[in-house]
Design an enzyme around this catalytic site. Sequence first.
Site, mmCIF file in Angstrom:
data_model
loop_
_atom_site.group_PDB
_atom_site.id
_atom_site.type_symbol
_atom_site.label_atom_id
_atom_site.label_comp_id
_atom_site.label_asym_id
_atom_site.label_seq_id
_atom_site.Cartn_x
_atom_site.Cartn_y
_atom_site.Cartn_z
ATOM 1 N N PHE A 56 33.485 15.457 2.449
ATOM 2 C CA PHE A 56 32.733 14.817 3.532
ATOM 3 C C PHE A 56 31.407 14.242 3.043
ATOM 4 C CE2 PHE A 56 35.325 17.750 6.268
ATOM 5 C CZ PHE A 56 36.026 16.749 6.939
ATOM 6 N N ALA A 57 31.438 13.609 1.868
ATOM 7 C CA ALA A 57 30.207 13.004 1.336
ATOM 8 C C ALA A 57 29.838 11.803 2.193
ATOM 9 C CB ALA A 57 30.416 12.588 -0.111
ATOM 10 N N ARG A 58 28.706 11.901 2.848
ATOM 11 C CA ARG A 58 28.177 10.851 3.713
ATOM 12 C C ARG A 58 26.694 10.703 3.436
ATOM 13 N NH1 ARG A 58 32.966 11.048 4.542
ATOM 14 N NH2 ARG A 58 34.099 10.870 6.529
ATOM 15 N N GLU A 59 26.088 9.715 4.033
ATOM 16 C CA GLU A 59 24.656 9.540 3.861
ATOM 17 C C GLU A 59 23.919 10.770 4.387
ATOM 18 O OE1 GLU A 59 21.054 6.382 4.937
ATOM 19 O OE2 GLU A 59 23.093 6.042 5.680
ATOM 20 N N ASN A 60 23.145 11.385 3.513
ATOM 21 C CA ASN A 60 22.285 12.537 3.836
ATOM 22 C C ASN A 60 23.053 13.805 4.200
ATOM 23 O OD1 ASN A 60 19.925 11.006 3.450
ATOM 24 N ND2 ASN A 60 20.034 10.232 5.558
ATOM 25 N N ARG A 61 24.354 13.862 3.892
ATOM 26 C CA ARG A 61 25.072 15.108 4.168
ATOM 27 C C ARG A 61 26.327 15.185 3.301
ATOM 28 N NH1 ARG A 61 29.658 14.374 7.557
ATOM 29 N NH2 ARG A 61 29.796 16.620 7.768
ATOM 30 N N CYS A 114 51.963 10.140 -2.541
ATOM 31 C CA CYS A 114 52.849 11.290 -2.693
ATOM 32 C C CYS A 114 52.384 12.141 -3.862
ATOM 33 C CB CYS A 114 54.287 10.827 -2.922
ATOM 34 S SG CYS A 114 55.436 12.180 -3.144
#
Length: 264
Positions: A245-250, A104
């Site tokens: 949207f931190a992801r592997e390679n992007r 909350c």
Amino acid sequence: MPNGESDERKPHFEDKTDCLATEVPVALVYNGIAHTVMLCSPADLADFALGFSLAEGIVEKPSEIYSIEVKTVSNGIEVQIEMASRCFVQLKEKRRTLAGRTGCGLCGVEQLQHVTRPLPALDRTLQFDPTKLNDCLQQLQQAQRLAQQSGATHAAAFFNLNGELLAIREDVGRHVALDKLLGWHAQQKQKCGQLQGIVLVTSRASYEMVQKSVACGIEILVAVSAATDFAVNLAEQHNLSLIGFARENRATVYCGEERFDCSE
């Protein structure tokens, strides 16, 4: 068995022991007066008290808090905070009883103008190589002990500009995990002076995550999930570099791309 149905198609059940995340009521008590109750994981609560106090503008600097004592009581935990009289007078003027719930962000806010508060724009003092994010994400995943055990907690972590993990804090609440990390960060700044790096969180980047980061001088906030439009607008207003949207390679850079060194 109808139509030749085999046993392999039947659902399979088995008894097993599961590990559940601990969630307890934690009251923050300033100079003997209860201010808020949050549901938290019962670890790093002194960090939480300091980080919450700074992030919410209750104090402006760590030196305005004289002591923090964590006490177990019959129905939860009290964190007793002794603070400067000037800050306490200001707190009493706007004090309200909050009933905090996991996730909350607006508990206790009574008027629209209380949603955000004036904060100075951040200086642009650092550059970060975004190619280091892959390694940061791997370190974060490996360091989330509570999440590995229960699957029910969020984490906030601080990495230096070389992509080295310096600290991680976990909690059932994403805001509390960040508050705990910001409390650690403030103490380290007191000891070592300027501490440059990025904050990586396992949640979405909502406005209050941005506001807390700005209030504590964090220049780069990275989230593994999305950002809201409110969060992006607030980040732009205060010169925060915001990634989602931190992801592997992007990853998605919402604003503040000038801090990211992509020269190599």
